[in-house]
Design a protein around this motif. Structure first.
Motif, PDB file in Angstrom:
ATOM      1  N   ARG A 110       0.850  -1.192   0.000  1.00 18.60           N
ATOM      2  CA  ARG A 110       0.000   0.000   0.000  1.00 18.60           C
ATOM      3  C   ARG A 110       0.886   1.243   0.000  1.00 18.60           C
ATOM      4  NH1 ARG A 110      -5.356   1.455   1.755  1.00 18.60           N
ATOM      5  NH2 ARG A 110      -5.371   3.565   2.625  1.00 18.60           N
ATOM      6  N   ALA A 111       0.595   2.195  -0.882  1.00 15.10           N
ATOM      7  CA  ALA A 111       1.459   3.366  -1.041  1.00 15.10           C
ATOM      8  C   ALA A 111       1.422   4.278   0.170  1.00 15.10           C
ATOM      9  CB  ALA A 111       1.060   4.143  -2.301  1.00 15.10           C
ATOM     10  N   TRP A 112       0.263   4.414   0.809  1.00 14.30           N
ATOM     11  CA  TRP A 112       0.130   5.301   1.962  1.00 14.30           C
ATOM     12  C   TRP A 112      -0.520   4.535   3.104  1.00 14.30           C
ATOM     13  CZ3 TRP A 112      -4.158   7.158   4.693  1.00 14.30           C
ATOM     14  CH2 TRP A 112      -3.863   8.164   5.632  1.00 14.30           C
ATOM     15  N   ALA A 113      -0.020   4.753   4.318  1.00 14.80           N
ATOM     16  CA  ALA A 113      -0.565   4.092   5.516  1.00 14.80           C
ATOM     17  C   ALA A 113      -0.620   2.579   5.329  1.00 14.80           C
ATOM     18  CB  ALA A 113      -1.947   4.648   5.859  1.00 14.80           C
ATOM     19  N   SER A 114       0.522   2.007   4.971  1.00 15.55           N
ATOM     20  CA  SER A 114       0.556   0.549   4.790  1.00 15.55           C
ATOM     21  C   SER A 114       0.116  -0.168   6.064  1.00 15.55           C
ATOM     22  CB  SER A 114       1.962   0.103   4.384  1.00 15.55           C
ATOM     23  OG  SER A 114       2.921   0.495   5.351  1.00 15.55           O
ATOM     24  N   ALA A 115       0.484   0.385   7.219  1.00 17.69           N
ATOM     25  CA  ALA A 115      -0.020  -0.098   8.505  1.00 17.69           C
ATOM     26  C   ALA A 115      -0.989   0.956   9.027  1.00 17.69           C
ATOM     27  CB  ALA A 115       1.121  -0.321   9.488  1.00 17.69           C
ATOM     28  N   HIS A 116      -2.218   0.536   9.324  1.00 21.77           N
ATOM     29  CA  HIS A 116      -3.210   1.522   9.738  1.00 21.77           C
ATOM     30  C   HIS A 116      -4.252   0.893  10.657  1.00 21.77           C
ATOM     31  CE1 HIS A 116      -4.783  -0.286   5.955  1.00 21.77           C
ATOM     32  NE2 HIS A 116      -5.928  -0.300   6.640  1.00 21.77           N
ATOM     33  N   VAL A 117      -4.928   1.762  11.386  1.00 23.03           N
ATOM     34  CA  VAL A 117      -6.030   1.370  12.256  1.00 23.03           C
ATOM     35  C   VAL A 117      -7.311   1.961  11.691  1.00 23.03           C
ATOM     36  CG1 VAL A 117      -7.063   1.687  14.542  1.00 23.03           C
ATOM     37  CG2 VAL A 117      -4.641   1.134  14.338  1.00 23.03           C
ATOM     38  N   GLN A 118      -8.380   1.155  11.728  1.00 23.42           N
ATOM     39  CA  GLN A 118      -9.707   1.641  11.367  1.00 23.42           C
ATOM     40  C   GLN A 118     -10.629   1.426  12.564  1.00 23.42           C
ATOM     41  OE1 GLN A 118      -9.324  -0.498   7.324  1.00 23.42           O
ATOM     42  NE2 GLN A 118     -11.002   0.962   7.022  1.00 23.42           N
ATOM     43  N   LEU A 119     -11.117   2.525  13.111  1.00 24.70           N
ATOM     44  CA  LEU A 119     -11.976   2.492  14.287  1.00 24.70           C
ATOM     45  C   LEU A 119     -13.427   2.558  13.841  1.00 24.70           C
ATOM     46  CD1 LEU A 119     -12.130   2.542  17.404  1.00 24.70           C
ATOM     47  CD2 LEU A 119     -12.096   5.041  17.252  1.00 24.70           C
ATOM     48  N   HIS A 120     -14.195   1.541  14.188  1.00 23.95           N
ATOM     49  CA  HIS A 120     -15.590   1.470  13.770  1.00 23.95           C
ATOM     50  C   HIS A 120     -16.467   2.176  14.801  1.00 23.95           C
ATOM     51  CE1 HIS A 120     -15.271  -1.395  10.301  1.00 23.95           C
ATOM     52  NE2 HIS A 120     -14.059  -1.451  10.816  1.00 23.95           N
ATOM     53  N   ALA A 121     -16.453   3.492  14.702  1.00 23.86           N
ATOM     54  CA  ALA A 121     -17.245   4.349  15.576  1.00 23.86           C
ATOM     55  C   ALA A 121     -17.599   5.583  14.776  1.00 23.86           C
ATOM     56  CB  ALA A 121     -16.453   4.722  16.833  1.00 23.86           C
ATOM     57  N   GLU A 122     -18.471   6.396  15.321  1.00 22.65           N
ATOM     58  CA  GLU A 122     -18.902   7.583  14.600  1.00 22.65           C
ATOM     59  C   GLU A 122     -18.464   8.847  15.329  1.00 22.65           C
ATOM     60  OE1 GLU A 122     -19.988   7.557  11.601  1.00 22.65           O
ATOM     61  OE2 GLU A 122     -19.971   5.359  11.632  1.00 22.65           O
ATOM     62  N   SER A 123     -18.121   9.876  14.574  1.00 19.96           N
ATOM     63  CA  SER A 123     -17.728  11.175  15.101  1.00 19.96           C
ATOM     64  C   SER A 123     -18.364  12.245  14.227  1.00 19.96           C
ATOM     65  CB  SER A 123     -16.207  11.320  15.108  1.00 19.96           C
ATOM     66  OG  SER A 123     -15.830  12.670  15.264  1.00 19.96           O
ATOM     67  N   SER A 124     -19.190  13.102  14.812  1.00 18.99           N
ATOM     68  CA  SER A 124     -19.830  14.156  14.031  1.00 18.99           C
ATOM     69  C   SER A 124     -18.793  15.132  13.475  1.00 18.99           C
ATOM     70  CB  SER A 124     -20.856  14.894  14.896  1.00 18.99           C
ATOM     71  OG  SER A 124     -20.240  15.448  16.053  1.00 18.99           O
ATOM     72  N   ALA A 125     -17.740  15.390  14.258  1.00 17.23           N
ATOM     73  CA  ALA A 125     -16.704  16.313  13.793  1.00 17.23           C
ATOM     74  C   ALA A 125     -15.975  15.753  12.574  1.00 17.23           C
ATOM     75  CB  ALA A 125     -15.719  16.600  14.920  1.00 17.23           C
ATOM     76  N   ILE A 126     -15.600  14.481  12.648  1.00 13.49           N
ATOM     77  CA  ILE A 126     -14.912  13.860  11.511  1.00 13.49           C
ATOM     78  C   ILE A 126     -15.848  13.776  10.318  1.00 13.49           C
ATOM     79  CG2 ILE A 126     -13.912  11.700  10.678  1.00 13.49           C
ATOM     80  CD1 ILE A 126     -12.702  11.313  13.446  1.00 13.49           C
ATOM     81  N   GLY A 127     -17.105  13.415  10.566  1.00 13.62           N
ATOM     82  CA  GLY A 127     -18.075  13.343   9.480  1.00 13.62           C
ATOM     83  C   GLY A 127     -18.231  14.678   8.773  1.00 13.62           C
ATOM     84  N   PHE A 128     -18.259  15.767   9.541  1.00 11.13           N
ATOM     85  CA  PHE A 128     -18.381  17.111   8.976  1.00 11.13           C
ATOM     86  C   PHE A 128     -17.182  17.426   8.084  1.00 11.13           C
ATOM     87  CE2 PHE A 128     -17.285  21.632   9.331  1.00 11.13           C
ATOM     88  CZ  PHE A 128     -18.442  22.231   8.855  1.00 11.13           C
ATOM     89  N   LEU A 129     -15.977  17.136   8.591  1.00 11.94           N
ATOM     90  CA  LEU A 129     -14.759  17.446   7.833  1.00 11.94           C
ATOM     91  C   LEU A 129     -14.682  16.621   6.550  1.00 11.94           C
ATOM     92  CD1 LEU A 129     -12.188  17.682  10.763  1.00 11.94           C
ATOM     93  CD2 LEU A 129     -12.991  19.571   9.330  1.00 11.94           C
ATOM     94  N   ARG A 130     -15.015  15.350   6.645  1.00 13.21           N
ATOM     95  CA  ARG A 130     -14.934  14.491   5.463  1.00 13.21           C
ATOM     96  C   ARG A 130     -15.975  14.900   4.418  1.00 13.21           C
ATOM     97  NH1 ARG A 130     -12.048   9.956   5.079  1.00 13.21           N
ATOM     98  NH2 ARG A 130     -13.672   8.854   3.908  1.00 13.21           N
TER      99      ARG A 130
END
Length: 226
Positions: A110-130
């Motif tokens: 993987r070219a970027w973030a070959s090692a990464h964490v994915q958190l299965h939760a919701e965030s209104s702030a992150i949702g707004f930014l994305r």
């Protein structure tokens, strides 16, 4: 018929035994860890008697509350002698709904973030930014980089995370086994990083490594002598 190198199968099988021992001595009863050939690679993970991948139950206060998924796709590194992980997945899953809580993934190419964490939760702030970035709003789609190819979280880290954050039931002396495995992991990754340095810069890389080792050794000797 398989194209997998017999030496790779043997090495991956030894690795599978180490993974099984780690899990058995920390949080999983009789983990069904094994090694299965997949074309020219070998997958180390948990399998049932029919060879299907399975998740392993974790208990909280004696009740089955979480599942642990562990998988490594193995090959040899560029030297053809040392085991390399092409892809790995560690996940904590709520068994009642088959919904992951968190995933620790690694994809070597993987070219970027070959090692990464994915958190299965919701965030209104992150949702707004994305949303303003023109991306889907789900928080779990974020790939949080962690340590890169060489210094990514180990299975020991994931086990300790499950114990510390969810109070997963443990075996006697689990902490000693986690630390033992973590020290071994660090040594293996440092050795791999050294091979990377030499491969990437065979002219000056070895001299730089030698200088760093000599300085570290001298610092230790000086501190002991004080």
């Amino acid at each position: 018929m398989t194209d997998a190198d017999p030496a790779l199968i043997e090495t991956a099988s030894e690795f599978a035994a180490e993974v099984g021992d780690l899990l058995d001595r920390t949080v999983v009863d009789e983990p069904p860890i094994g090694a299965q050939v997949a074309d020219d690679r070998v997958v180390v993970g948990a399998f049932d008697h029919d060879g299907n991948t399975v998740d392993m139950p974790l208990a909280i206060q004696g009740e089955h509350r979480l599942d642990l998924r562990v998988s490594f796709r193995c090959t040899f590194d560029f030297t053809g002698s040392f085991l390399a992980i092409e892809q790995s997945e560690f996940a904590l899953i709520v068994p009642a709904v088959r919904h992951p809580v968190v995933r620790f993934d690694y994809v070597r190419e993987r070219a970027w973030a070959s090692a990464h964490v994915q958190l299965h939760a919701e965030s209104s702030a992150i949702g707004f930014l994305r949303a303003h970035a023109g991306k889907t709003s789900e928080t779990w789609r974020l790939h949080l980089p962690v340590g890169g190819r060489r210094f990514r979280p180990s299975l020991e880290d994931v086990i300790e995370f499950a114990i510390a954050e969810f109070n997963v039931d443990t075996k006697d002396d689990y902490a000693e086994r986690i630390e033992e495995g973590r020290k071994r992991w660090r040594r293996l990754q440092v050795k791999a990083a050294i091979r990377d340095v030499i491969r990437d810069d065979p002219t000056t890389g070895p001299a730089e490594l030698k200088e760093a080792i000599e300085r570290a050794t001298q610092s230790i000797e000086d501190s002991v002598g004080e």
